[in-house]
Design an enzyme around this catalytic site. Structure first.
Site, mmCIF file in Angstrom:
data_model
loop_
_atom_site.group_PDB
_atom_site.id
_atom_site.type_symbol
_atom_site.label_atom_id
_atom_site.label_comp_id
_atom_site.label_asym_id
_atom_site.label_seq_id
_atom_site.Cartn_x
_atom_site.Cartn_y
_atom_site.Cartn_z
ATOM 1 C CB CYS A 159 -0.945 -0.025 1.186
ATOM 2 S SG CYS A 159 -1.895 -1.549 1.253
ATOM 3 C CG HIS B 44 -6.181 1.798 0.079
ATOM 4 N ND1 HIS B 44 -5.010 2.390 -0.360
ATOM 5 C CD2 HIS B 44 -5.797 0.767 0.889
ATOM 6 C CE1 HIS B 44 -3.981 1.726 0.158
ATOM 7 N NE2 HIS B 44 -4.425 0.744 0.904
#
Lengths: 388, 135
Positions: free
Chosen positions: A85, A337
């Site tokens: 991420c 995200h």
């Protein structure tokens, strides 16, 4: 090291897209180059982020194809970064380091991801591939599960009733959805209440659906240049004051999941390079992949003492208008995200905040902002401090 | 100097199949490392010897996974246990009803075992994951 500045920034709307990874990145990249008063042929290198293109589209080695989509010169190398991420933040940091070192003068950095397109079972499986495969993913751990274990440990360690902690965690989601409602680029633009969170389905005890960020599609990109060149090209360059990055191993080595050691070290590096402390920052885009994650991040970066940030949203200190505005974009929670793009979108938000371009969600008087991105199960943390 | 990995994944798996939880003990600082690494987790020392862990530890945290990765059937409990020798390990808590898998289990003693990796996706024949049972 030479001073480095951010010029044009751009992101697609985050959410569910019918465009390919390359198409989304082309939109963000070309807009960032154009806003920098540059042409693609002026770009000397591409620092490209993507995590799961192989599972999403059967596409590895996406960087040179992104290079072609943008019409970059053959002599400008395109390199793919992958740090789960934290992918795009790590790409941007390395771009800044090489511009600072004098290797390049003008570069493009960013990322793209089609996480929503995978669907929940495949996305849950592929995200969990960022946990240690042989000894941890083999137990069926998921990303919500990692942060769920951190939440249980937090409640136990600090002697907080789980029901009380969950109410405060829900307030983090309420705040970030409120901020997201003010962001036209956000995946979710609907305000929610504490009851929305506490009545949603259980994903990994104690995390419920609205404690979790969504799987999103999107891309973001920005141009970095040596500071004097940046001043010639754009009206309001935003300067990179400090960066930090640190690494940790598997959860079985990290042990205390309430203390994210890689973040404590990365933020220390960034503050040290910038010559400032947490009290000098007015706005932060941090890694709120889950509600508990925002609480842990605020403590590790030194904005709150350990065991005290869980009330930060309930007290409204981290809202727009509060003493430290946290995730005015809506954060990962509401803005979305798309993992390989997330860090570039966080930098985009901070740059636009420091330029005073954020409209309804503008943090008044913001002069120093910070980006915090966590990769995997606390294995990578990358921080970037920006100033006008 | 030629480095030879002291306790490989396959050897660790063979140990589990024989109901042995193997680890490494550092000749320098005495710390135990389990699952194995290339170096001592505590001091980075490279003088390591293979040792069997007691297989007993304390449950430090847990979750009930209700949305599972592709190939897995939820719900199931994932937990982290601190072995009596010091290392932490991840595995699945078994033998306890889900409604009793709550904050009260934190701090409880467990016995460590193992089982074949539970997935419908193809995995190597010998892949095992740890299990925990409350003592």
């Amino acid at each position: 090291m030479r001073e480095v500045a951010v010029l044009g920034v751009a992101m697609t709307k985050f959410g569910v897209s019918d465009k390919t990874n390359l198409e989304m990145f082309a939109e963000a990249g070309l807009e960032a180059i154009s806003k920098s008063s540059l042409n693609p042929k002026d770009i000397q290198a591409l620092f490209f982020g993507n995590c799961l293109g192989d599972f999403e589209e059967g596409q590895l080695h996406m960087a040179p194809f992104a290079h072609a989509e943008l019409g970059l010169p053959t002599g400008a190398p395109a390199t793919r970064f992958e740090s789960a991420c934290a992918t795009a933040t790590v790409a941007i940091r390395h771009a800044a380091l090489l511009v600072g070192a004098g290797i390049y003068d003008v570069v493009l950095a960013g990322g793209t991801e089609r996480a929503a397109g995978m669907g929940t079972p495949l996305a849950t499986r592929t995200f969990a591939m960022a946990c240690q495969a042989h000894h941890e993913s083999s137990a069926g751990i998921t990303f919500p599960g990692v942060f769920a274990m951190a939440a249980h440990m937090y409640a136990h360690k600090y002697g907080i009733a789980l029901s009380e902690l969950k109410r405060h965690m829900a307030e983090v989601a309420v705040k970030n959805h409120y901020h997201g409602s003010l962001n036209p680029k956000a995946h979710f633009r609907k305000p929610i209440t504490v009851d929305t969170v506490l009545n949603s389905m259980m994903v990994a005890d104690p995390l419920q659906l609205f404690d979790c960020c969504p799987f999103s599609d999107g891309a973001a990109a920005l141009v970095l240049a040596e500071a004097n060149k940046a001043r010639e090209l754009v009206e309001k360059p935003v300067f990179i004051a400090g960066t930090g990055q640190a690494s940790a191993g598997s959860l079985y080595l990290q042990r205390d999941l309430t203390r994210i050691k890689a973040r404590e070290e990365a933020s220390r590096q960034a503050f040290s390079q910038a010559g400032i402390g947490p009290q000098d920052v007015q706005v932060v885009e941090l890694h709120d992949c889950f509600t508990i994650a925002e609480i842990l991040a605020l403590e590790a970066m030194g904005f709150y003492g350990f065991g005290s940030a869980y009330k930060s949203a309930s007290s409204r200190e981290t809202y727009l208008g509060g003493k430290l505005v946290v995730n005015p974009s809506g954060g990962l929670k509401a803005k979305g995200h798309p993992i390989g793009a997330t860090g570039a979108a966080q930098v985009t938000e901070i740059v636009e905040q420091l330029r005073g371009e954020c409209g309804e969600r503008q943090v008044n008087g913001a002069r120093v902002g910070m980006v915090d991105t966590l990769g995997g199960d606390f294995g990578t943390v990358c921080n970037i401090i920006l100033r006008v | 100097m030629i480095m030879e990995y002291k306790l490989t994944y396959n050897q660790f798996m063979q140990g589990l199949e024989q109901e042995k939880l193997l680890g490494l003990v550092c000749n320098g600082c005495g710390a135990a490392t389990c699952p194995p690494l290339g170096v001592c987790r505590a001091c980075g020392g490279q003088e390591l010897r293979v040792a069997e862990m007691s297989g007993v530890g304390t449950l430090r945290t847990f979750t009930v996974v209700r949305v599972a990765p592709e190939g897995r059937t939820p719900p199931y409990v994932v937990a982290m246990v601190e072995l009596d020798e010091g290392p932490w390990v991840m595995g699945n808590l078994e033998g306890l009803p889900l409604d009793q898998s709550n904050m009260d289990i934190i701090g409880k003693k467990v016995k460590v075992g193992s089982r074949r990796v539970q997935t419908k996706l193809p995995v190597q024949e010998n892949q095992r994951s740890l299990t925990f049972h409350l003592i």
